[in-house]
Write an enzyme that holds these catalytic residues in place. Sequence first.
Site, PDB file in Angstrom:
ATOM      1  N   ASP A  12      44.224  32.297  44.306  1.00  9.37           N
ATOM      2  CA  ASP A  12      43.159  31.553  43.618  1.00  9.37           C
ATOM      3  C   ASP A  12      41.841  31.542  44.393  1.00  9.37           C
ATOM      4  O   ASP A  12      41.060  30.592  44.301  1.00  9.37           O
ATOM      5  CB  ASP A  12      43.610  30.104  43.337  1.00  9.37           C
ATOM      6  CG  ASP A  12      44.865  30.073  42.507  1.00  9.37           C
ATOM      7  OD1 ASP A  12      45.071  30.996  41.707  1.00  9.37           O
ATOM      8  OD2 ASP A  12      45.650  29.111  42.659  1.00  9.37           O
ATOM      9  N   LYS A  15      39.453  35.956  42.884  1.00  9.03           N
ATOM     10  CA  LYS A  15      39.540  37.418  42.776  1.00  9.03           C
ATOM     11  C   LYS A  15      39.071  37.922  41.411  1.00  9.03           C
ATOM     12  O   LYS A  15      38.380  38.937  41.319  1.00  9.03           O
ATOM     13  CB  LYS A  15      40.998  37.877  42.993  1.00  9.03           C
ATOM     14  CG  LYS A  15      41.543  37.527  44.366  1.00  9.03           C
ATOM     15  CD  LYS A  15      43.013  37.859  44.480  1.00  9.03           C
ATOM     16  CE  LYS A  15      43.909  37.001  43.628  1.00  9.03           C
ATOM     17  NZ  LYS A  15      44.015  35.583  43.993  1.00  9.03           N
ATOM     18  N   GLY A  39      46.682  34.023  37.741  1.00  6.90           N
ATOM     19  CA  GLY A  39      45.742  33.492  36.757  1.00  6.90           C
ATOM     20  C   GLY A  39      44.352  33.780  37.277  1.00  6.90           C
ATOM     21  O   GLY A  39      43.915  33.163  38.251  1.00  6.90           O
ATOM     22  N   HIS A  40      43.683  34.761  36.696  1.00  2.00           N
ATOM     23  CA  HIS A  40      42.369  35.193  37.180  1.00  2.00           C
ATOM     24  C   HIS A  40      41.294  34.763  36.181  1.00  2.00           C
ATOM     25  O   HIS A  40      41.284  35.224  35.046  1.00  2.00           O
ATOM     26  CB  HIS A  40      42.363  36.711  37.417  1.00  2.00           C
ATOM     27  CG  HIS A  40      43.317  37.138  38.496  1.00  2.00           C
ATOM     28  ND1 HIS A  40      43.541  38.434  38.837  1.00  2.00           N
ATOM     29  CD2 HIS A  40      44.096  36.400  39.336  1.00  2.00           C
ATOM     30  CE1 HIS A  40      44.423  38.489  39.834  1.00  2.00           C
ATOM     31  NE2 HIS A  40      44.778  37.269  40.139  1.00  2.00           N
ATOM     32  N   GLN A 223      47.802  36.974  43.735  1.00  5.75           N
ATOM     33  CA  GLN A 223      48.228  36.053  44.794  1.00  5.75           C
ATOM     34  C   GLN A 223      47.323  36.222  46.028  1.00  5.75           C
ATOM     35  O   GLN A 223      46.168  36.581  45.880  1.00  5.75           O
ATOM     36  CB  GLN A 223      49.714  36.250  45.149  1.00  5.75           C
ATOM     37  CG  GLN A 223      50.676  35.811  44.054  1.00  5.75           C
ATOM     38  CD  GLN A 223      50.824  36.803  42.915  1.00  5.75           C
ATOM     39  OE1 GLN A 223      51.163  37.955  43.116  1.00  5.75           O
ATOM     40  NE2 GLN A 223      50.585  36.367  41.688  1.00  5.75           N
TER      41      GLN A 223
HETATM   42  P1  GDP Z   1      41.927  34.050  41.282  1.00  2.00           P
HETATM   43  O1  GDP Z   1      43.353  33.800  40.942  1.00  2.00           O
HETATM   44  O2  GDP Z   1      41.748  34.496  42.698  1.00  2.00           O
HETATM   45  O3  GDP Z   1      41.237  34.964  40.327  1.00  2.00           O
HETATM   46  O4  GDP Z   1      41.191  32.635  41.180  1.00  2.00           O
HETATM   47  P2  GDP Z   1      41.380  31.545  40.006  1.00  2.00           P
HETATM   48  O5  GDP Z   1      40.715  32.012  38.793  1.00  2.00           O
HETATM   49  O6  GDP Z   1      42.807  31.134  39.919  1.00  2.00           O
HETATM   50  O7  GDP Z   1      40.649  30.310  40.659  1.00  2.00           O
HETATM   51  C1  GDP Z   1      39.323  30.360  41.077  1.00  2.00           C
HETATM   52  C2  GDP Z   1      38.550  29.265  40.352  1.00  2.00           C
HETATM   53  O8  GDP Z   1      37.305  29.078  40.981  1.00  2.00           O
HETATM   54  C3  GDP Z   1      38.232  29.606  38.909  1.00  2.00           C
HETATM   55  O9  GDP Z   1      38.194  28.441  38.156  1.00  2.00           O
HETATM   56  C4  GDP Z   1      36.845  30.244  39.017  1.00  2.00           C
HETATM   57  O10 GDP Z   1      36.099  30.124  37.814  1.00  2.00           O
HETATM   58  C5  GDP Z   1      36.234  29.402  40.101  1.00  2.00           C
HETATM   59  N1  GDP Z   1      35.243  30.074  40.936  1.00  2.00           N
HETATM   60  C6  GDP Z   1      35.206  31.354  41.373  1.00  2.00           C
HETATM   61  N2  GDP Z   1      34.169  31.549  42.211  1.00  2.00           N
HETATM   62  C7  GDP Z   1      33.545  30.355  42.308  1.00  2.00           C
HETATM   63  C8  GDP Z   1      32.412  29.883  43.053  1.00  2.00           C
HETATM   64  O11 GDP Z   1      31.785  30.610  43.818  1.00  2.00           O
HETATM   65  N3  GDP Z   1      32.071  28.576  42.895  1.00  2.00           N
HETATM   66  C9  GDP Z   1      32.758  27.722  42.077  1.00  2.00           C
HETATM   67  N4  GDP Z   1      32.337  26.472  41.984  1.00  2.00           N
HETATM   68  N5  GDP Z   1      33.818  28.134  41.365  1.00  2.00           N
HETATM   69  C10 GDP Z   1      34.214  29.415  41.497  1.00  2.00           C
HETATM   70  P1  IMO Z   2      46.601  34.343  41.678  1.00  2.00           P
HETATM   71  O1  IMO Z   2      46.687  35.821  41.431  1.00  2.00           O
HETATM   72  C1  IMO Z   2      48.207  30.809  43.616  1.00  2.00           C
HETATM   73  C2  IMO Z   2      52.531  30.632  44.209  1.00  2.00           C
HETATM   74  C3  IMO Z   2      53.281  29.610  43.391  1.00  2.00           C
HETATM   75  C4  IMO Z   2      54.447  29.311  44.323  1.00  2.00           C
HETATM   76  C5  IMO Z   2      54.723  30.683  44.946  1.00  2.00           C
HETATM   77  C6  IMO Z   2      55.835  31.462  44.248  1.00  2.00           C
HETATM   78  O2  IMO Z   2      46.074  33.584  40.523  1.00  2.00           O
HETATM   79  O3  IMO Z   2      45.904  34.057  42.958  1.00  2.00           O
HETATM   80  P2  IMO Z   2      56.109  32.708  41.914  1.00  2.00           P
HETATM   81  O4  IMO Z   2      55.662  32.333  40.538  1.00  2.00           O
HETATM   82  O5  IMO Z   2      55.499  33.955  42.425  1.00  2.00           O
HETATM   83  O6  IMO Z   2      57.601  32.669  42.060  1.00  2.00           O
HETATM   84  O7  IMO Z   2      55.569  31.515  42.850  1.00  2.00           O
HETATM   85  O8  IMO Z   2      53.520  31.412  44.860  1.00  2.00           O
HETATM   86  N1  IMO Z   2      51.693  31.561  43.415  1.00  2.00           N
HETATM   87  C7  IMO Z   2      50.364  31.481  43.340  1.00  2.00           C
HETATM   88  N2  IMO Z   2      49.506  30.587  43.878  1.00  2.00           N
HETATM   89  N3  IMO Z   2      47.735  31.852  42.923  1.00  2.00           N
HETATM   90  C8  IMO Z   2      48.577  32.770  42.406  1.00  2.00           C
HETATM   91  O9  IMO Z   2      48.143  33.904  41.805  1.00  2.00           O
HETATM   92  C9  IMO Z   2      49.962  32.583  42.569  1.00  2.00           C
HETATM   93  N4  IMO Z   2      51.069  33.267  42.179  1.00  2.00           N
HETATM   94  C10 IMO Z   2      52.112  32.635  42.711  1.00  2.00           C
HETATM   95  O10 IMO Z   2      52.503  28.465  43.144  1.00  2.00           O
HETATM   96  O11 IMO Z   2      54.027  28.446  45.346  1.00  2.00           O
HETATM   97 MG    MG Z   3      44.552  32.278  40.188  1.00  2.00          MG
END
Ligand code: GDP
Ligand code: IMO
Ligand code: MG
Length: 422
Positions: A12, A15, A39-40, A223
């Site tokens: 998270d 990416k 979840g991107h 991840q």
């Molecule tokens: P990912 O799994 O690495 O793609 O990240 P996620 O989407 O799960 O979580 C990142 C969260 O931070 C999302 O809600 C994005 O919209 C938000 N986000 C990404 N870059 C920034 C930033 O520079 N500032 C803020 N405030 N939010 C951001």
């Molecule tokens: P993105 O790509 C954050 C965490 C889960 C749990 C552990 C194992 O959005 O960054 P799993 O479902 O793989 O058996 O879970 O890994 N986890 C993540 N945490 N971002 C993710 O993906 C994750 N994918 C798995 O919360 O602790």
């Molecule tokens: Mg994510």
Amino acid sequence: MVDVILGLQWGDEGKGKIVDYFAKDYDLVARFQGGPNAGHTLYLGSENKKIVLHQIPSGVFHQGAVNLIGNGVVLDPVTLKKEADTVAAFGVDLKKNLFIAERTHLILPTHRALDKAAELSKGNEKIGSTLKGIGPAYMDKTGRNGLRVGDLLHKNFTTSYIKLRLKHQKLIDNYNFNEDITVWEEEFFEAIEFLKTLNIVNGEYFINEKLAAGKKVLAEGAQGSMLDIDFGTFPFVTSSNTISAAVCNGLGVAPQKISEVIGVSKAYCTRVGGGPFPTELDNETGEQLRKTGSEFGATTGRPRRCGWMDLVALQYACMLNGVTQIVMTKADVLDSFEALSICTAYSINGKKTMQVPFQMMHAAIEPLYQSFEGWKTDSSLIKEASGLPSAMKTYIDFINKNLSAKVHYISNGPGRDQIIKI
Ligand code: GDP
Ligand code: IMO
Ligand code: MG
């Protein structure tokens, strides 16, 4: 050449946004591991519409690029079909710009049931899995039982499915677990009919032919490095290798083909699910980070645990991945803080170390901090590096001095244009 974007922390890191930002310069964007546990989040269009991608690469909104789900991914056809509908609303036709490697392993409904059963059986030691069937699907891959996308095209698929389902049912019964999967199975069989209409290809030839033709490939990680099955905080990890090495076996490209490794890190740390987290702030400051950063899981909605930047873990990730540039996201989340801290070392049983220990869970880790002044400026509107507040520059300089790679970009908001090149 292949450039890579991957997470340096516990997932998270942002990416999705960063892949979407860079994708315009690439011909192919490819996911190489993980599955719908990812979840991107992307914000698109003039109305800044939010979209969360779980299975489809984050390059899908760029006309100039095609996308590949690589063999290292585990694919849930049900999630894919739902996502296809979501992106269709944005005018994206997956039949044109998505390719799926035939060696990609399928997540079956019983994998999801097994994930639930296994997690429940762990009691207090549960991983905090997203329960998407990731672990059981990878177990069937290494256990040489799994079914792959290419198998869908053979007429004996249903027989193989029933055989595997029976095996799974015995395991589920052993757990004394019960889940009615009737609806999941209906959805699954509907979704595989859809999947069969997409471009199923030999991924390794597909990507190597592109490379031979001089096309630019961007590999998208899911991840983060601290969730890597080998190097993460085992057993509180995911079931795949998440580091840059996984690009090779997750796509079928040779190591010499990898060029830039772009590591994404937040300006602080978060983690969702169980497991060690040395700089976690289980207090008001952590709450402030969660609230300001909207730190709730994009896949499960769970509140993310929050804490200060951890340079021990971050340098470990830079080393493992061979990071060549860092993108620091969510810098704007720190805007309102009076003071900030960065962990520079761990104290384990009174001994100072800069290394991530073997078993983080059982080591009593005390993070050692350096304090910094907050910048107390709204940074989200800044467009140029020269406009960054000096306290932020000090913060970044310190990080740069302590890592083997430097911060090349600052992301200062979730929006597509909120990114500053340094
Ligand atoms: P990912 O799994 O690495 O793609 O990240 P996620 O989407 O799960 O979580 C990142 C969260 O931070 C999302 O809600 C994005 O919209 C938000 N986000 C990404 N870059 C920034 C930033 O520079 N500032 C803020 N405030 N939010 C951001
Ligand atoms: P993105 O790509 C954050 C965490 C889960 C749990 C552990 C194992 O959005 O960054 P799993 O479902 O793989 O058996 O879970 O890994 N986890 C993540 N945490 N971002 C993710 O993906 C994750 N994918 C798995 O919360 O602790
Ligand atoms: Mg994510």
